[in-house]
Design an enzyme around this catalytic site. Structure first.
Site, mmCIF file in Angstrom:
data_model
loop_
_atom_site.group_PDB
_atom_site.id
_atom_site.type_symbol
_atom_site.label_atom_id
_atom_site.label_comp_id
_atom_site.label_asym_id
_atom_site.label_seq_id
_atom_site.Cartn_x
_atom_site.Cartn_y
_atom_site.Cartn_z
ATOM 1 C CE1 TYR A 160 -3.594 2.654 0.792
ATOM 2 C CE2 TYR A 160 -2.052 3.395 2.475
ATOM 3 C CZ TYR A 160 -3.181 3.602 1.719
ATOM 4 O OH TYR A 160 -3.895 4.769 1.867
ATOM 5 C CE LYS A 164 -2.625 5.221 -2.321
ATOM 6 N NZ LYS A 164 -3.878 5.874 -2.775
#
Length: 270
Positions: A160, A164
């Site tokens: 994740y 990002k």
């Protein structure tokens, strides 16, 4: 009567919001409608989108076109083209994300790949489909939502955090490329935010430790910063944390955020 005529002229008359069924994406849809923009809203759950669209139409007297889309779908580009065909889109917002909070080796490969598809491939496709149209009209904007986790790696959210970071770098690059054509690009970097997703995976007793913001506050900050890019960190506390940890070495910063994540979600250190 248009309450924000300059914003409407630059970014209207239509905006598309990917990941609009709840949380920050839903907040963006409402704030944009408040500013008089018509909306194309994308998410998987069409019933939720339809219900929210009815509310937005009643409140703000704008057009809303909800479209059921899996943002990890192989034909996402074609679905975006179909959803926006014939519309003068002036603003694209990609808010959707997919995450799993767990040790890297405990996360299934399918989940790692879905994070890549939704969090990286999705915003890339939206930018690629809208970019030429915005350049041709010589005005408009792209807003990609990112996260404080994108500034460094962190335990429990390895993939994740990496996705990002991709969004931040993509937005920075597009900001400098498209600015001469009148197109504003920004990465809005959020910290913890009070969304259904946050509440579902964060233990109630530990939510306060993350100091979450309201979703509408994040959305309003993101739109206020549009045109001032390439990056805006939402929330004074998040900006303070970012500023302080910039004085750390990258190793120290990674450990700092990893320990903070572990303190909320728990994990045995290797």
């Amino acid at each position: 009567m248009i309450l924000f005529p300059e914003f409407h002229q630059r970014y209207g008359p239509w905006a598309i919001v990917a990941g609009a069924s709840e949380g920050i994406g839903q907040a963006y849809a409402h704030v944009l409608a408040e500013r008089g923009l018509n909306l194309v809203t994308l998410a998987r759950r069409i019933e939720v989108l339809e219900q929210d669209a009815q509310l937005i139409r009643r409140r703000h007297r704008v057009e809303v076109r909800p479209v059921s889309v899996d943002l990890a779908a192989p034909d996402l580009a074609q679905q975006i083209d179909a959803a926006t065909a014939g519309l003068d889109i002036g603003l694209g917002i990609y808010n959707a994300c997919y995450s799993r909070i767990a040790d890297f080796t405990d996360v299934a490969l399918d989940d790692h790949q879905r994070m890549l598809d939704v969090n990286c491939r999705g915003p890339l496709i939206l930018a690629q489909r809208l970019g030429p149209r915005l350049v041709a009209r010589k005005r408009g904007g792209l807003l990609l939502m990112s996260s404080m986790s994108g500034f460094q790696g962190s335990a429990l959210i390895a993939t994740y955090a990496a996705t990002k970071a991709f969004n931040i770098t993509l937005a920075e690059s597009l900001w400098t490329e498209l600015k001469p054509h009148g197109v504003d690009v920004i990465a809005c970097v959020a910290g913890a935010t009070l969304t259904p997703g946050f509440e579902s995976y964060t233990p109630e007793a530990k939510r306060g430790k993350a100091f979450p913001m309201r979703a509408d506050a994040v959305a309003r900050e993101g739109l206020a910063a549009l045109g001032k890019g390439p990056i805006h960190i939402a929330g004074r506390l998040n900006r303070l944390v970012n500023g302080v940890t910039r004085f750390m070495s990258h190793r120290q910063r990674t450990n700092f955020f990893s320990n903070a994540t572990r303190s909320i979600y728990g994990s045995s250190e290797s």
